[in-house]
Design a protein around this motif. Sequence first.
Motif, PDB file in Angstrom:
ATOM      1  N   LEU A   1       0.808  -1.222   0.000  1.00  0.00           N
ATOM      2  CA  LEU A   1       0.000   0.000   0.000  1.00  0.00           C
ATOM      3  C   LEU A   1       0.839   1.269   0.000  1.00  0.00           C
ATOM      4  O   LEU A   1       0.314   2.362  -0.230  1.00  0.00           O
ATOM      5  CB  LEU A   1      -0.938   0.007   1.218  1.00  0.00           C
ATOM      6  CG  LEU A   1      -2.011  -1.093   1.239  1.00  0.00           C
ATOM      7  CD1 LEU A   1      -2.784  -1.036   2.549  1.00  0.00           C
ATOM      8  CD2 LEU A   1      -2.956  -0.943   0.053  1.00  0.00           C
ATOM      9  N   GLY A   2       2.127   1.130   0.282  1.00  0.00           N
ATOM     10  CA  GLY A   2       3.014   2.286   0.248  1.00  0.00           C
ATOM     11  C   GLY A   2       2.947   3.153   1.486  1.00  0.00           C
ATOM     12  O   GLY A   2       3.209   4.359   1.431  1.00  0.00           O
ATOM     13  N   GLY A   3       2.608   2.569   2.627  1.00  0.00           N
ATOM     14  CA  GLY A   3       2.557   3.339   3.876  1.00  0.00           C
ATOM     15  C   GLY A   3       2.117   2.464   5.031  1.00  0.00           C
ATOM     16  O   GLY A   3       1.735   1.308   4.850  1.00  0.00           O
ATOM     17  N   ARG A   4       2.178   3.024   6.235  1.00  0.00           N
ATOM     18  CA  ARG A   4       1.828   2.260   7.429  1.00  0.00           C
ATOM     19  C   ARG A   4       0.315   2.223   7.615  1.00  0.00           C
ATOM     20  O   ARG A   4      -0.365   3.244   7.483  1.00  0.00           O
ATOM     21  CB  ARG A   4       2.485   2.869   8.671  1.00  0.00           C
ATOM     22  CG  ARG A   4       4.004   2.710   8.697  1.00  0.00           C
ATOM     23  CD  ARG A   4       4.587   3.317   9.966  1.00  0.00           C
ATOM     24  NE  ARG A   4       4.101   2.648  11.167  1.00  0.00           N
ATOM     25  CZ  ARG A   4       4.623   1.540  11.679  1.00  0.00           C
ATOM     26  NH1 ARG A   4       5.645   0.961  11.068  1.00  0.00           N
ATOM     27  NH2 ARG A   4       4.143   1.010  12.777  1.00  0.00           N
ATOM     28  N   THR A   5      -0.186   1.050   7.944  1.00  0.00           N
ATOM     29  CA  THR A   5      -1.618   0.890   8.205  1.00  0.00           C
ATOM     30  C   THR A   5      -1.942   0.911   9.695  1.00  0.00           C
ATOM     31  O   THR A   5      -3.092   1.133  10.081  1.00  0.00           O
ATOM     32  CB  THR A   5      -2.127  -0.433   7.617  1.00  0.00           C
ATOM     33  OG1 THR A   5      -1.331  -1.516   8.139  1.00  0.00           O
ATOM     34  CG2 THR A   5      -2.048  -0.415   6.093  1.00  0.00           C
TER      35      THR A   5
ATOM     36  N   LEU B   1      -5.547   2.166  13.830  1.00  0.00           N
ATOM     37  CA  LEU B   1      -5.448   2.361  12.391  1.00  0.00           C
ATOM     38  C   LEU B   1      -4.955   3.760  12.051  1.00  0.00           C
ATOM     39  O   LEU B   1      -5.352   4.748  12.675  1.00  0.00           O
ATOM     40  CB  LEU B   1      -6.818   2.154  11.743  1.00  0.00           C
ATOM     41  CG  LEU B   1      -7.400   0.745  11.796  1.00  0.00           C
ATOM     42  CD1 LEU B   1      -8.852   0.765  11.358  1.00  0.00           C
ATOM     43  CD2 LEU B   1      -6.593  -0.213  10.931  1.00  0.00           C
ATOM     44  N   THR B   2      -4.096   3.827  11.055  1.00  0.00           N
ATOM     45  CA  THR B   2      -3.766   5.121  10.455  1.00  0.00           C
ATOM     46  C   THR B   2      -4.876   5.472   9.462  1.00  0.00           C
ATOM     47  O   THR B   2      -5.808   4.699   9.244  1.00  0.00           O
ATOM     48  CB  THR B   2      -2.429   5.037   9.712  1.00  0.00           C
ATOM     49  OG1 THR B   2      -2.570   4.100   8.622  1.00  0.00           O
ATOM     50  CG2 THR B   2      -1.313   4.580  10.632  1.00  0.00           C
ATOM     51  N   GLU B   3      -4.770   6.628   8.836  1.00  0.00           N
ATOM     52  CA  GLU B   3      -5.758   7.005   7.816  1.00  0.00           C
ATOM     53  C   GLU B   3      -5.736   6.007   6.661  1.00  0.00           C
ATOM     54  O   GLU B   3      -6.784   5.590   6.154  1.00  0.00           O
ATOM     55  CB  GLU B   3      -5.468   8.417   7.309  1.00  0.00           C
ATOM     56  CG  GLU B   3      -6.501   8.938   6.328  1.00  0.00           C
ATOM     57  CD  GLU B   3      -6.258  10.384   5.917  1.00  0.00           C
ATOM     58  OE1 GLU B   3      -6.924  10.846   4.974  1.00  0.00           O
ATOM     59  OE2 GLU B   3      -5.402  11.036   6.541  1.00  0.00           O
ATOM     60  N   LEU B   4      -4.526   5.608   6.258  1.00  0.00           N
ATOM     61  CA  LEU B   4      -4.406   4.594   5.207  1.00  0.00           C
ATOM     62  C   LEU B   4      -5.000   3.272   5.677  1.00  0.00           C
ATOM     63  O   LEU B   4      -5.701   2.583   4.922  1.00  0.00           O
ATOM     64  CB  LEU B   4      -2.933   4.405   4.833  1.00  0.00           C
ATOM     65  CG  LEU B   4      -2.626   3.308   3.809  1.00  0.00           C
ATOM     66  CD1 LEU B   4      -3.303   3.597   2.475  1.00  0.00           C
ATOM     67  CD2 LEU B   4      -1.104   3.161   3.626  1.00  0.00           C
ATOM     68  N   GLY B   5      -4.734   2.915   6.929  1.00  0.00           N
ATOM     69  CA  GLY B   5      -5.260   1.672   7.473  1.00  0.00           C
ATOM     70  C   GLY B   5      -6.778   1.646   7.504  1.00  0.00           C
ATOM     71  O   GLY B   5      -7.398   0.614   7.220  1.00  0.00           O
ATOM     72  N   ALA B   6      -7.393   2.786   7.844  1.00  0.00           N
ATOM     73  CA  ALA B   6      -8.857   2.861   7.871  1.00  0.00           C
ATOM     74  C   ALA B   6      -9.438   2.627   6.485  1.00  0.00           C
ATOM     75  O   ALA B   6     -10.458   1.947   6.324  1.00  0.00           O
ATOM     76  CB  ALA B   6      -9.301   4.216   8.422  1.00  0.00           C
TER      77      ALA B   6
END
Length: 299
Positions: A47-51, A61-66
């Motif tokens: 995904l190219g970032g931390r989840t 959850l990070t924003e990407l994780g959400a």
Amino acid sequence: MGRLPSPDDLLILLTVARLGRFNAVAETLGTTHTTISRRIVALDKQLGGRTLERSPHGWELTELGASAVAAAEAIEETLGSLSGLIGQDKNALSGLVRISTSDGFGAEFVAPALVRLQRRNPLLNVEMLSATRKVSQNRSGVDLEIVVGRTDVSNAQPIFLANYFLRLYAGAGYAAERGLPETLDGVGQHGFVSYVESALQVAELGHRASQLPMPKSSFQATSIFAQVEAVRRGAGIGLLPNFMVAGRPGFVPVLPDDFQRQLSIWAVARPESLRSGRVQAVIAALKDEVQERQDVLAA
């Protein structure tokens, strides 16, 4: 076009979001902590970032994780529908739901509700953990917590289930041999059965919070079932949940017009868990069980 993330890894992330601890996720999925960590790292790379990021409440959850979890929920719903079709019932629930509950209410109300739910949904798996404690401020490794008393938690939703009463009881043999107190002060002349105060998280359940006099002797146990048996066998007067003993042979009410305590039972879940069809079905089943047996709780 970049490589799409693995659906399996997305579902693992969804389980982490609900349970908050890699160990709990590993137990649920039948794998290891190391495997869960490795799959999350792989998903982050895809995904190219931390989840996920650590917090005092476990993994959050990070924003990407959400965003990834939203996709995982869609996958879970689709797979659930497919499982239902395979089982000839498109509305059937499947998968695992983990519930923490106090042992008395768990045996008398939660277990019957879950058995009935599982009989309607034979692909549903249930894990019920007994724990008499306050609601966890950290993610607890379960989908749903059933707790007694106050629910001061900022990152989860409490759902009221029922009120019930604690009342004083003695065993029939004890009452015949020792007699019963005529006043609350007289309770102090008897043995008293209650929770182990030093191990008790829910203060409202203990002797100290009752404001009853100090007993002549005490029998303390962490299990409500041990307390009920100790009272039945003559260890003393016990402060017991009315729904476990009212009207049952071998128990005599003590000062029923002078003393009682009313406590509340709540279901508590994090937002990610509440979006699960399994968790929603469990909550509905618990509400139905409580509603059908209000006479037992209100007695």
